[in-house]
Scaffold this motif. Structure first.
Motif, PDB file in Angstrom:
ATOM      1  N   SER A   4       0.841  -1.202   0.000  1.00 17.88           N
ATOM      2  CA  SER A   4       0.000   0.000   0.000  1.00 17.88           C
ATOM      3  C   SER A   4       0.874   1.251   0.000  1.00 17.88           C
ATOM      4  O   SER A   4       2.034   1.215   0.417  1.00 17.88           O
ATOM      5  CB  SER A   4      -0.904   0.008   1.233  1.00 17.88           C
ATOM      6  OG  SER A   4      -0.142   0.302   2.380  1.00 17.88           O
ATOM      7  N   SER A   5       0.298   2.338  -0.472  1.00 14.89           N
ATOM      8  CA  SER A   5       1.105   3.560  -0.539  1.00 14.89           C
ATOM      9  C   SER A   5       1.426   4.047   0.872  1.00 14.89           C
ATOM     10  O   SER A   5       2.473   4.644   1.106  1.00 14.89           O
ATOM     11  CB  SER A   5       0.405   4.635  -1.364  1.00 14.89           C
ATOM     12  OG  SER A   5      -0.679   5.151  -0.665  1.00 14.89           O
ATOM     13  N   GLU A   6       0.550   3.761   1.828  1.00 16.13           N
ATOM     14  CA  GLU A   6       0.842   4.171   3.204  1.00 16.13           C
ATOM     15  C   GLU A   6       2.065   3.417   3.735  1.00 16.13           C
ATOM     16  O   GLU A   6       2.956   3.999   4.358  1.00 16.13           O
ATOM     17  CB  GLU A   6      -0.370   3.894   4.091  1.00 16.13           C
ATOM     18  CG  GLU A   6      -0.355   4.727   5.361  1.00 16.13           C
ATOM     19  CD  GLU A   6      -0.780   3.953   6.584  1.00 16.13           C
ATOM     20  OE1 GLU A   6      -1.792   3.239   6.507  1.00 16.13           O
ATOM     21  OE2 GLU A   6      -0.083   4.074   7.603  1.00 16.13           O
ATOM     22  N   THR A   7       2.086   2.120   3.460  1.00 18.26           N
ATOM     23  CA  THR A   7       3.233   1.312   3.893  1.00 18.26           C
ATOM     24  C   THR A   7       4.512   1.814   3.236  1.00 18.26           C
ATOM     25  O   THR A   7       5.561   1.924   3.875  1.00 18.26           O
ATOM     26  CB  THR A   7       2.980  -0.169   3.530  1.00 18.26           C
ATOM     27  OG1 THR A   7       1.833  -0.608   4.238  1.00 18.26           O
ATOM     28  CG2 THR A   7       4.166  -1.039   3.874  1.00 18.26           C
ATOM     29  N   ARG A   8       4.407   2.142   1.943  1.00 14.71           N
ATOM     30  CA  ARG A   8       5.579   2.662   1.218  1.00 14.71           C
ATOM     31  C   ARG A   8       6.097   3.941   1.862  1.00 14.71           C
ATOM     32  O   ARG A   8       7.291   4.095   2.109  1.00 14.71           O
ATOM     33  CB  ARG A   8       5.201   3.027  -0.203  1.00 14.71           C
ATOM     34  CG  ARG A   8       5.003   1.885  -1.096  1.00 14.71           C
ATOM     35  CD  ARG A   8       5.445   2.231  -2.528  1.00 14.71           C
ATOM     36  NE  ARG A   8       5.724   0.993  -3.193  1.00 14.71           N
ATOM     37  CZ  ARG A   8       4.820   0.344  -3.943  1.00 14.71           C
ATOM     38  NH1 ARG A   8       3.622   0.856  -4.136  1.00 14.71           N
ATOM     39  NH2 ARG A   8       5.122  -0.806  -4.472  1.00 14.71           N
ATOM     40  N   LYS A   9       5.173   4.852   2.125  1.00 14.00           N
ATOM     41  CA  LYS A   9       5.585   6.140   2.705  1.00 14.00           C
ATOM     42  C   LYS A   9       6.256   5.915   4.052  1.00 14.00           C
ATOM     43  O   LYS A   9       7.263   6.534   4.373  1.00 14.00           O
ATOM     44  CB  LYS A   9       4.356   7.043   2.908  1.00 14.00           C
ATOM     45  CG  LYS A   9       3.845   7.644   1.621  1.00 14.00           C
ATOM     46  CD  LYS A   9       2.648   8.524   1.907  1.00 14.00           C
ATOM     47  CE  LYS A   9       1.944   8.917   0.627  1.00 14.00           C
ATOM     48  NZ  LYS A   9       0.646   9.536   0.877  1.00 14.00           N
ATOM     49  N   ARG A  10       5.652   5.024   4.826  1.00  9.73           N
ATOM     50  CA  ARG A  10       6.180   4.757   6.152  1.00  9.73           C
ATOM     51  C   ARG A  10       7.605   4.206   6.055  1.00  9.73           C
ATOM     52  O   ARG A  10       8.505   4.620   6.773  1.00  9.73           O
ATOM     53  CB  ARG A  10       5.252   3.745   6.825  1.00  9.73           C
ATOM     54  CG  ARG A  10       5.558   3.496   8.256  1.00  9.73           C
ATOM     55  CD  ARG A  10       4.555   2.564   8.853  1.00  9.73           C
ATOM     56  NE  ARG A  10       3.234   3.177   8.982  1.00  9.73           N
ATOM     57  CZ  ARG A  10       2.303   2.716   9.815  1.00  9.73           C
ATOM     58  NH1 ARG A  10       2.522   1.644  10.532  1.00  9.73           N
ATOM     59  NH2 ARG A  10       1.155   3.328   9.903  1.00  9.73           N
ATOM     60  N   LEU A  11       7.779   3.279   5.131  1.00  7.19           N
ATOM     61  CA  LEU A  11       9.091   2.651   4.976  1.00  7.19           C
ATOM     62  C   LEU A  11      10.145   3.673   4.543  1.00  7.19           C
ATOM     63  O   LEU A  11      11.248   3.725   5.100  1.00  7.19           O
ATOM     64  CB  LEU A  11       8.972   1.522   3.940  1.00  7.19           C
ATOM     65  CG  LEU A  11      10.161   0.586   3.826  1.00  7.19           C
ATOM     66  CD1 LEU A  11      10.329  -0.229   5.108  1.00  7.19           C
ATOM     67  CD2 LEU A  11       9.980  -0.359   2.638  1.00  7.19           C
ATOM     68  N   TRP A  12       9.799   4.483   3.569  1.00  5.16           N
ATOM     69  CA  TRP A  12      10.753   5.483   3.079  1.00  5.16           C
ATOM     70  C   TRP A  12      11.053   6.519   4.160  1.00  5.16           C
ATOM     71  O   TRP A  12      12.204   6.942   4.335  1.00  5.16           O
ATOM     72  CB  TRP A  12      10.216   6.165   1.822  1.00  5.16           C
ATOM     73  CG  TRP A  12      10.432   5.348   0.585  1.00  5.16           C
ATOM     74  CD1 TRP A  12       9.671   4.290   0.170  1.00  5.16           C
ATOM     75  CD2 TRP A  12      11.487   5.491  -0.377  1.00  5.16           C
ATOM     76  NE1 TRP A  12      10.185   3.773  -0.988  1.00  5.16           N
ATOM     77  CE2 TRP A  12      11.289   4.483  -1.361  1.00  5.16           C
ATOM     78  CE3 TRP A  12      12.563   6.361  -0.501  1.00  5.16           C
ATOM     79  CZ2 TRP A  12      12.142   4.336  -2.453  1.00  5.16           C
ATOM     80  CZ3 TRP A  12      13.404   6.215  -1.599  1.00  5.16           C
ATOM     81  CH2 TRP A  12      13.195   5.211  -2.557  1.00  5.16           C
TER      82      TRP A  12
END
Ligand SMILES: [Zn+2]
Length: 243
Positions: A4-12
């Motif tokens: 998910s884009s939320e997971t991506r943002k969190r990871l970055w």
């Protein structure tokens, strides 16, 4: 399902735009007329597909969830997947955790020499943690240095939930009383998990310089072991100054 884009943002965000292995910056600047490039990759700790590196049968939401991802540069992604015996699940989790802690420590607000000592008190309820975290401008977290992996994960997760609640506290509050209650309940669940691992949360607020020329409220939450807590609170005080 995909990430998910939320997971991506969190990871970055938590990786500070750097590879968890070599700490290379993952967004390359434009060079003249040449556009820059993203060389970061969201690598799966446990492979997506059977036969892939470190594959274990896990539900698809877990597979593409934050806990199963580590942000790497393209080179290290190839290496990590080519050497699953060297880069085991445990090793990758530990590398990710150490890296995210490294990022967090570097972004921690500098404490001015004249900062007044802060009194932190045990935070034992979702309410208490919420009151410390909500509306703060910066967050300072702390955790015991040497913990078994599973307990360290527990502490990381709890601190992240606390900070997340603080960071989006305006949105939560705007969502109404029920949203606030849900947030406090989520915090309480983390506190319960910590308590079951014999850990206590200390916290408080102080004013401090967050960026040059900008003073704001800094929320402090430190997870301590019950032994540390006893040492800190040994007579006669029931709360303890930190730094
Ligand atoms: Zn790298």
């Amino acid at each position: 399902m995909s990430i998910s884009s939320e997971t991506r943002k969190r990871l970055w965000a938590r990786s500070g735009n750097r590879c968890a292995l070599c700490r290379l910056e993952l967004v390359r600047d434009d060079q003249g007329s040449e556009p820059g490039a993203l060389i970061g990759q969201e690598a799966h700790i446990t492979a997506r597909n059977p036969g892939g590196p470190r594959y274990e049968p896990v539900p698809v939401d877990v597979r593409d969830g934050y806990a199963n991802l580590v942000l790497l540069c393209a080179n290290d992604h190839v290496q990590v997947d080519a050497q699953p015996e060297r880069y085991t699940v445990e090793r990758l989790r530990a590398l990710k955790r150490e890296h995210e802690t490294w990022v967090r420590d570097r972004l921690r607000p500098k404490t001015p020499a004249h900062a007044e000592a802060t009194r932190v008190v045990p935070l034992r309820s979702g309410d208490a943690v919420w009151n410390v975290m909500s509306g703060a401008h910066a967050y300072q977290t702390g955790a015991p240095g040497s913990l078994p992996d599973d307990v360290a994960d527990l502490v990381d997760d709890a601190l992240q939930v606390f900070v997340d609640c603080g960071e989006i506290s305006e949105d939560i509050t705007a969502g109404g009383l029920r949203a606030v209650r849900d947030a406090k309940r989520a915090i309480q669940a983390e506190l319960d998990a910590l308590a079951s691992a014999d850990l206590t949360v200390l916290g408080g607020r102080r004013r401090g310089e967050i960026a040059p020329g900008f003073t704001g409220d800094i929320a402090i939450v430190h997870v301590v072991t019950t032994d540390e807590f006893r040492t800190l609170t040994s007579p006669p005080e029931s709360d303890a100054p930190v730094q």
